[in-house]
Design a protein around this motif. Structure first.
Motif, PDB file in Angstrom:
ATOM      1  N   GLU A  85     -61.016  16.815  86.421  1.00 20.95           N
ATOM      2  CA  GLU A  85     -61.376  17.538  85.269  1.00 20.95           C
ATOM      3  C   GLU A  85     -60.102  17.795  84.455  1.00 20.95           C
ATOM      4  OE1 GLU A  85     -64.527  18.367  83.960  1.00 20.95           O
ATOM      5  OE2 GLU A  85     -65.097  16.896  85.208  1.00 20.95           O
ATOM      6  N   LEU A  86     -59.006  18.347  84.828  1.00 19.96           N
ATOM      7  CA  LEU A  86     -57.809  18.570  84.366  1.00 19.96           C
ATOM      8  C   LEU A  86     -57.330  17.652  83.488  1.00 19.96           C
ATOM      9  CD1 LEU A  86     -55.798  20.665  83.348  1.00 19.96           C
ATOM     10  CD2 LEU A  86     -54.855  20.498  85.460  1.00 19.96           C
ATOM     11  N   GLN A  87     -57.134  16.341  84.149  1.00 19.28           N
ATOM     12  CA  GLN A  87     -56.584  15.211  83.604  1.00 19.28           C
ATOM     13  C   GLN A  87     -57.446  14.801  82.393  1.00 19.28           C
ATOM     14  OE1 GLN A  87     -53.558  13.688  84.780  1.00 19.28           O
ATOM     15  NE2 GLN A  87     -53.872  13.014  82.678  1.00 19.28           N
ATOM     16  N   GLY A  88     -58.814  14.872  82.478  1.00 18.20           N
ATOM     17  CA  GLY A  88     -59.687  14.339  81.698  1.00 18.20           C
ATOM     18  C   GLY A  88     -59.533  15.119  80.260  1.00 18.20           C
ATOM     19  N   ALA A  89     -59.205  16.404  80.479  1.00 17.68           N
ATOM     20  CA  ALA A  89     -59.304  17.509  79.078  1.00 17.68           C
ATOM     21  C   ALA A  89     -57.864  17.347  78.684  1.00 17.68           C
ATOM     22  CB  ALA A  89     -59.260  18.925  79.674  1.00 17.68           C
ATOM     23  N   LEU A  90     -56.753  16.996  79.396  1.00 13.85           N
ATOM     24  CA  LEU A  90     -55.334  16.909  78.891  1.00 13.85           C
ATOM     25  C   LEU A  90     -55.532  15.512  78.105  1.00 13.85           C
ATOM     26  CD1 LEU A  90     -53.237  17.620  81.972  1.00 13.85           C
ATOM     27  CD2 LEU A  90     -53.667  19.052  79.873  1.00 13.85           C
ATOM     28  N   ASN A  91     -55.971  14.483  78.661  1.00 11.95           N
ATOM     29  CA  ASN A  91     -55.939  13.086  77.981  1.00 11.95           C
ATOM     30  C   ASN A  91     -56.753  13.215  76.518  1.00 11.95           C
ATOM     31  OD1 ASN A  91     -54.750  11.814  79.884  1.00 11.95           O
ATOM     32  ND2 ASN A  91     -56.679  11.179  80.900  1.00 11.95           N
ATOM     33  N   ALA A  92     -58.013  14.121  76.658  1.00 12.95           N
ATOM     34  CA  ALA A  92     -58.805  14.242  75.525  1.00 12.95           C
ATOM     35  C   ALA A  92     -57.828  15.105  74.500  1.00 12.95           C
ATOM     36  CB  ALA A  92     -59.996  15.168  75.694  1.00 12.95           C
ATOM     37  N   ALA A  93     -56.944  15.958  74.943  1.00 11.88           N
ATOM     38  CA  ALA A  93     -56.489  16.709  73.823  1.00 11.88           C
ATOM     39  C   ALA A  93     -55.672  15.907  72.878  1.00 11.88           C
ATOM     40  CB  ALA A  93     -55.450  17.851  74.602  1.00 11.88           C
ATOM     41  N   LEU A  94     -55.015  14.769  73.279  1.00 16.23           N
ATOM     42  CA  LEU A  94     -54.197  13.949  72.404  1.00 16.23           C
ATOM     43  C   LEU A  94     -55.253  13.216  71.183  1.00 16.23           C
ATOM     44  CD1 LEU A  94     -52.272  11.760  75.174  1.00 16.23           C
ATOM     45  CD2 LEU A  94     -51.342  13.726  73.786  1.00 16.23           C
ATOM     46  N   SER A  95     -56.448  13.143  71.498  1.00 19.56           N
ATOM     47  CA  SER A  95     -57.257  12.649  70.547  1.00 19.56           C
ATOM     48  C   SER A  95     -58.004  13.772  69.576  1.00 19.56           C
ATOM     49  CB  SER A  95     -58.384  11.877  71.046  1.00 19.56           C
ATOM     50  OG  SER A  95     -59.196  12.295  71.931  1.00 19.56           O
ATOM     51  N   VAL A  96     -58.127  14.744  70.172  1.00 20.73           N
ATOM     52  CA  VAL A  96     -59.057  15.787  69.314  1.00 20.73           C
ATOM     53  C   VAL A  96     -58.131  17.111  68.666  1.00 20.73           C
ATOM     54  CG1 VAL A  96     -60.900  15.767  71.014  1.00 20.73           C
ATOM     55  CG2 VAL A  96     -59.080  17.616  71.338  1.00 20.73           C
ATOM     56  N   LEU A  97     -56.826  16.995  68.925  1.00 22.70           N
ATOM     57  CA  LEU A  97     -55.999  17.921  68.315  1.00 22.70           C
ATOM     58  C   LEU A  97     -55.570  17.326  67.253  1.00 22.70           C
ATOM     59  CD1 LEU A  97     -53.801  19.345  71.153  1.00 22.70           C
ATOM     60  CD2 LEU A  97     -55.409  20.757  69.664  1.00 22.70           C
ATOM     61  N   ALA A  98     -55.582  18.259  65.891  1.00 24.69           N
ATOM     62  CA  ALA A  98     -55.004  17.793  64.558  1.00 24.69           C
ATOM     63  C   ALA A  98     -53.394  17.976  64.902  1.00 24.69           C
ATOM     64  CB  ALA A  98     -55.565  18.659  63.579  1.00 24.69           C
ATOM     65  N   PRO A  99     -52.636  17.224  63.681  1.00 30.72           N
ATOM     66  CA  PRO A  99     -51.253  17.381  64.080  1.00 30.72           C
ATOM     67  C   PRO A  99     -50.945  18.967  63.652  1.00 30.72           C
ATOM     68  CG  PRO A  99     -51.906  15.670  62.588  1.00 30.72           C
ATOM     69  CD  PRO A  99     -53.060  16.148  62.960  1.00 30.72           C
ATOM     70  N   GLY A 100     -49.943  19.367  64.446  1.00 31.96           N
ATOM     71  CA  GLY A 100     -49.775  20.735  64.278  1.00 31.96           C
ATOM     72  C   GLY A 100     -50.591  21.691  65.153  1.00 31.96           C
ATOM     73  N   GLY A 101     -51.473  21.240  65.455  1.00 31.68           N
ATOM     74  CA  GLY A 101     -52.533  21.857  66.631  1.00 31.68           C
ATOM     75  C   GLY A 101     -51.736  21.904  67.982  1.00 31.68           C
TER      76      GLY A 101
END
Length: 314
Positions: free
Chosen positions: A227-243
């Motif tokens: 679950e943690l690895q999935g959330a970390l990977n998702a962060a790369l796509s859902v965060l806006a620049p500067g997020g």
């Protein structure tokens, strides 16, 4: 989290690294009217402080797979807030359903919460007898008792060794299977704790012999590392620049995963197949690593192993 506290300490619930985590997301350059996600709502400590710091047009989307989180979330009467029954690895899917293209901050407070530990019926703690469940979402998946009823010695050894970092994993696994094969499968937390205590004769001062086994089974039943690895990977796509991504972890397995993820995406590594090619653009910048202060550890011993790591999307 460790599980060696007094009953009085167990009854108390304090949000770990509360101000540090919120400050990391809503820092001086952050957008107070942006969209933020609390991926582990729990009982809402971080969410409430985030809401108090957001602007009138800000938005907070909270996720939690524990049904008990709904009652706590229902107490928050704020149009800027919504709770969704989902795992934090599903953050991209939730945002897509809400038509949110990007967010300005993602907070993950990883691991089991104090209320989950303190409720005997959830089966997370060996201090209080209860059904051997351990599921963060008791409406889905296989309980710890179900897993122990079917797993062989090899599987149990691997789970207890790798998820619990337990050097007596094989002996514990052998004893678990022997008891089951004798017609006495484990169904209660106290039964498991007593069996492990009979096998593990030595342990670090102040730590119960069953601590590592309970940790291992909980991580396995809830697929916490996946679950943690999935959330970390998702962060790369859902965060806006500067997020920003802020992750609070409580044991070395989680923290190593977070550390390696941030390092892998924030440091230049030359391509051995193309040594003269320009470096690839890095998606993250490591910002901080923060531990609880002495005052917080004294007030809340469960916080002593916590680590907050922060990274920013470039």
């Amino acid at each position: 989290m460790t599980d060696t506290l007094s009953p009085a300490a167990e009854r108390a619930h304090a949000t770990v690294l509360l101000h540090e985590a919120v400050d990391a997301l809503l820092h001086a350059e952050a957008n107070p009217n942006g969209v933020y996600v609390d991926g582990t709502f729990g009982r809402g400590g971080h969410s409430r402080l985030l809401l108090s710091r957001l602007g009138p047009h800000g938005r907070l989307i909270a996720l939690d797979r524990d049904p008990d989180a709904r009652a706590a979330a229902a107490q928050i009467q704020d149009a800027r807030f919504s709770l969704h029954h989902a795992r934090f690895s599903e953050v991209a899917e939730v945002l897509a359903e809400l038509h949110v293209p990007a967010i300005h901050g993602l907070l993950l407070d990883v691991g089991v919460s104090s209320p989950q530990i303190d409720e005997p019926s959830r089966g997370f703690s060996f201090r209080n007898d209860g059904p051997l469940d351990m599921r963060m979402d008791p409406t889905r998946g296989e309980s710890a008792a179900d897993f122990l009823a079917r797993a062989d010695v090899r599987t149990l050894t691997e789970v207890i060794k790798h998820h619990g970092e337990e050097r007596f994993a094989f002996k514990i696994a052998t004893a678990l299977v022997a008891r089951r094969d004798a017609g006495h499968p484990l169904t209660r937390t106290r039964e498991l704790a007593e069996l492990v205590g009979q096998v593990v004769k030595t342990r670090e001062p102040g730590q119960d012999p069953a601590t590592r086994t309970f940790q291992a089974l909980r991580i396995h039943v809830n697929a916490e590392l996946e679950e943690l690895q999935g959330a970390l990977n998702a962060a790369l796509s859902v965060l806006a620049p500067g997020g920003r991504l802020a992750v609070i972890s409580f044991h070395s397995l989680e923290d190593r995963m977070v550390k390696r993820f941030i390092t892998a995406h924030s440091k230049d590594e030359p391509d051995r197949n193309a040594p003269f090619a320009p470096p690839k653009a890095l998606p993250l910048r490591a910002v901080a690593r923060i531990h609880p202060g002495d005052a917080e550890v004294a007030a809340n011993p469960r916080s002593r192993s916590a680590v907050l790591r922060v990274a920013e999307k470039l």
